[in-house]
Scaffold this active site. Structure first.
Site, PDB file in Angstrom:
ATOM      1  N   HIS A   1      30.312  -7.841 -21.364  1.00  0.00           N
ATOM      2  CA  HIS A   1      29.879  -8.319 -22.618  1.00  0.00           C
ATOM      3  C   HIS A   1      29.505  -7.483 -23.709  1.00  0.00           C
ATOM      4  CE1 HIS A   1      26.071  -8.316 -20.672  1.00  0.00           C
ATOM      5  NE2 HIS A   1      25.559  -8.508 -21.705  1.00  0.00           N
ATOM      6  N   ALA A   2      29.571  -8.076 -24.997  1.00  0.00           N
ATOM      7  CA  ALA A   2      28.999  -7.060 -25.988  1.00  0.00           C
ATOM      8  C   ALA A   2      28.503  -8.269 -27.100  1.00  0.00           C
ATOM      9  CB  ALA A   2      30.030  -6.349 -26.655  1.00  0.00           C
TER      10      ALA A   2
END
Length: 265
Positions: A68-69
């Site tokens: 994820h970011a």
């Protein structure tokens, strides 16, 4: 409504995918989100950059990476993708390598996916063997939906019944779970931690907050302790309260043992 009906559609699930290395694995997960126009390619690269900058903290359980970011304009809708690798790859995690399952999350905000995160944490803790053996995207979805079903309330039994209710001797009755972005692996750990507190009967007395590394340094003064990965613990350094490393974010047993030690139970 099904918690995964829109979040993890069948077209975002790829089983027995070949990957040359961990970057290729994350790109495969990102490509599934790009294909459904959930994200732009820059978000996929941001997921890779997050590992390059913070280390393999997204490898939150043996064989499992949660890519994820941070939310950004590159995310068009909150969505997940699921890539089970034909051959595992190494991320460089000293405890949880090699990885054969990569789940990617693209979130427009920090709240839309909370229910799904709780179900995912439960599914990986209870049904990992079933998920590994599933032969179709529909089987994966069915297992996740089973995990998302409301649990039947049970009376506490030993050793949980022996756990004492928190008293006023602790300062804040608050735990921080921390990751690089504050909405992925930290939420994963938060959900598993809350499962333990629910079994203990501590749920009404404790606050668990998922946060990022920068915010955690300021919030630490109002918490009893921090739980996080080894990589993030090294990034945090000394924050004035205990920082406990959890290797398997899906393991209620590991977290139960850590809490008993930290709270001297």
């Amino acid at each position: 409504m099904s918690v995964f009906k829109e979040l993890l559609t069948a077209e975002r699930i790829d089983l027995d995918r070949e990957a040359t290395d961990w970057r290729d694995g994350i790109r495969a997960a990102g490509a599934l989100l790009e294909k459904t126009h959930s994200i732009e390619s820059s978000y996929t690269e941001a997921m890779i950059a997050s590992v390059e900058e913070n280390g393999p903290y997204i490898v939150v359980a043996p064989g499992f990476a949660f890519a994820h970011a941070r939310p950004s304009a590159a995310v068009h809708e909150t969505a997940m993708s699921w890539v089970r690798l034909a051959s595992p790859v190494n991320f460089g995690h000293e405890k949880n390598d090699p990885v054969d399952l990569i789940v990617a999350l693209a979130a427009k905000d920090a709240t839309a996916h909370n229910q799904a995160m709780a179900a995912l944490a439960k599914a990986l803790g209870k049904y990992r063997k079933d998920l590994n053996e599933a032969q179709s995207p529909e089987e994966i979805q069915a297992i996740l939906e089973k995990a998302a079903a409301p649990a039947t309330k049970k009376a506490a039994t030993s050793p949980s019944a022996a756990v004492k209710t928190p008293t006023q001797t602790k300062t804040y009755d608050k735990i921080l779970t921390v990751c690089g972005n504050g909405l992925g692996t930290s939420l994963f750990l938060k959900n598993t931690l809350e499962q333990v507190f629910d079994v203990w009967g501590w749920g009404p007395y404790m606050t668990v907050e998922a946060t990022d590394t920068i915010s955690a340094k300021g919030k630490a003064k109002e918490a009893d302790l921090i739980m996080t990965s080894g990589e993030i613990a090294r990034t945090l350094g000394d924050v004035g309260i205990p920082v406990h490393v959890i290797n398997d974010f899906t393991s209620t047993d590991e977290i139960d043992a850590a809490l008993r030690e930290l709270y001297d139970i």
